[in-house]
Design an enzyme around this catalytic site. Structure first.
Site, short mmCIF file in Angstrom:
data_model
loop_
_atom_site.label_atom_id
_atom_site.label_comp_id
_atom_site.label_asym_id
_atom_site.label_seq_id
_atom_site.Cartn_x
_atom_site.Cartn_y
_atom_site.Cartn_z
N TYR A 13 -6.34 -1.80 8.24
CA TYR A 13 -6.93 -2.33 9.36
C TYR A 13 -7.81 -1.61 9.85
O TYR A 13 -7.83 -0.42 9.91
CB TYR A 13 -5.64 -2.81 10.40
CG TYR A 13 -5.00 -1.86 10.85
CD1 TYR A 13 -3.89 -1.01 9.99
CD2 TYR A 13 -5.48 -1.13 11.99
CE1 TYR A 13 -3.37 0.10 10.85
CE2 TYR A 13 -4.59 -0.09 12.54
CZ TYR A 13 -3.67 0.34 11.94
OH TYR A 13 -3.08 1.47 12.40
N LYS A 27 6.34 10.37 2.10
CA LYS A 27 7.44 9.36 1.68
C LYS A 27 8.07 9.74 0.43
O LYS A 27 9.05 9.19 0.04
CB LYS A 27 6.22 7.94 1.30
CG LYS A 27 5.86 7.42 2.82
CD LYS A 27 5.33 6.10 2.56
CE LYS A 27 4.67 5.42 3.76
NZ LYS A 27 3.90 4.27 3.73
N LYS A 42 -4.13 3.31 -15.09
CA LYS A 42 -3.16 3.21 -14.04
C LYS A 42 -2.61 1.75 -13.86
O LYS A 42 -1.37 1.59 -13.36
CB LYS A 42 -3.53 3.98 -12.79
CG LYS A 42 -3.51 5.35 -12.80
CD LYS A 42 -4.57 5.88 -11.68
CE LYS A 42 -4.04 6.06 -10.46
NZ LYS A 42 -4.95 6.65 -9.53
N MET A 60 -5.10 -4.23 2.98
CA MET A 60 -4.03 -3.70 3.29
C MET A 60 -4.26 -2.66 4.42
O MET A 60 -3.46 -2.23 5.40
CB MET A 60 -3.14 -3.06 2.14
CG MET A 60 -2.39 -4.08 1.59
SD MET A 60 -1.73 -3.46 0.00
CE MET A 60 -0.61 -2.15 0.40
N SER A 100 3.64 3.54 15.40
CA SER A 100 5.23 3.02 15.55
C SER A 100 5.93 3.09 16.65
O SER A 100 6.64 2.18 17.01
CB SER A 100 5.79 4.01 14.60
OG SER A 100 5.44 3.66 13.14
N GLY A 116 -2.49 2.47 -6.72
CA GLY A 116 -2.01 3.88 -6.21
C GLY A 116 -0.59 3.43 -5.89
O GLY A 116 0.05 2.49 -6.03
N ALA A 173 0.21 2.76 -2.54
CA ALA A 173 0.36 1.59 -1.79
C ALA A 173 0.61 0.15 -2.58
O ALA A 173 1.34 -0.40 -2.09
CB ALA A 173 -0.95 1.36 -1.03
#
Ligand code: ATR
Length: 274
Positions: free
Chosen positions: A219, A69, A159, A217, A20, A132, A134
């Site tokens: 990398y 989060k 789920k 998703m 970031s 999950g 994500a």
């Protein structure tokens, strides 16, 4: 940058791996915004104290990464609709009298797919692997892109069913196990954490056609195991989640600064550093 620049940071634990600061500095330079941005490792039980201190000393906004989060979701005074749906917050924004919690992960994925990869989503048969946190984070923006249908496949099918039930008001979304998958899909998004262990769900090659677009998703500095599987089985369009990472950061930057940075060049620059 000068000390009186607006202050931003990313909170996480661990934080050394965070990209970031690099990408926010690139956005600031590109858009000529005078900001300072730092990475901070926060004790796992000190999120609220650290966030209080950051905002009370003039901090303007935070990115939030693992494992905070949910803490950030609970910390925010108000939540955007997409953060409520995601059940998680990756961006906090200082407003005049309150802190807004947002989640830019899903829109980051969609913007990377639409704007950088130029894959169409509207009207497409879409498969999401995993159920999950994500995956929960991407479903609202994904369904907003109006695919023909979204199937959520997961090892623990219960789920996937719960997720499909939570989002069925937004589009045609259903759930199944991996062996139950039938037919082929135009877009396949891998949102499982299995690739972190070098594993893949047990997938039939029949879910692919030659124009299927496969997005991981995760990398890495080489093709992920999911991308390798897709290529081996004839898919010509594959991508990893580096673009999603950059685009979620771009959306956070936009929420803080009101300016939308270009992402393509920043993705290329980061790729060279992997
Ligand atoms: P995240 O926050 O990364 O989404 P999570 O909430 O723990 O992490 O979810 C991990 C996802 O990866 C789940 O969908 C999980 O499947 P289960 O719900 O059946 O556990 C999936 N996953 C992890 N390891 C896997 C594996 N080896 N094979 C298939 N799916 C796997």
């Amino acid at each position: 940058m000068a000390k009186n620049n607006d202050q931003y940071a990313v909170f996480g634990n661990p934080i050394n791996h965070s990209k970031s600061p690099i990408l926010q500095a690139a956005f600031a330079e590109q858009t000529q915004q005078a900001i300072s941005y730092s990475a901070r490792c926060i004790d796992v039980d000190k999120f609220n104290t650290a966030a209080d201190q950051f905002f009370s000393t003039g901090g303007k906004g935070l990115n939030i990464t693992v494992p905070f989060k949910l803490d950030a979701f609970n910390y925010a005074d108000q939540l955007t609709a997409r953060a409520k749906r995601a059940g998680a917050v990756n961006t906090l924004i200082k407003k005049d009298h309150y802190i807004m919690g947002d989640n830019t992960d899903g829109v980051g994925l969609i913007n990377d797919i639409k704007n950088n990869l130029k894959w169409a989503l509207s009207g497409k048969k879409t498969l999401v692997l995993g159920a999950g946190g994500a995956v929960r984070g991407i479903l609202e923006p994904l369904l907003s892109a109006k695919p023909e249908l979204v199937v959520i496949a997961n090892r623990s099918v219960d789920k996937a069913e719960i997720l499909a039930g939570s989002f069925c008001d937004l589009g045609n979304v259903s759930a199944c196990s991996y062996p139950e998958l039938s037919g082929c899909f135009d877009i396949i998004v891998n949102g499982t954490s299995a690739s972190l262990d070098g594993k893949l769900p047990n997938l039939s090659r029949d879910i692919l056609h030659s124009n299927s677009c496969c997005y991981d998703m995760m990398y890495a500095n080489r093709d992920t195991i999911f991308m390798q599987w897709a290529k081996k089985n004839g898919a010509t369009n594959t991508a990893d989640g580096l673009g999603m990472l950059v685009c979620q950061g771009a959306e956070s930057f936009y929420q803080w600064r009101g300016v939308y940075p270009e992402t393509y060049e920043v993705i290329q620059k980061l790729r060279l550093q992997l």
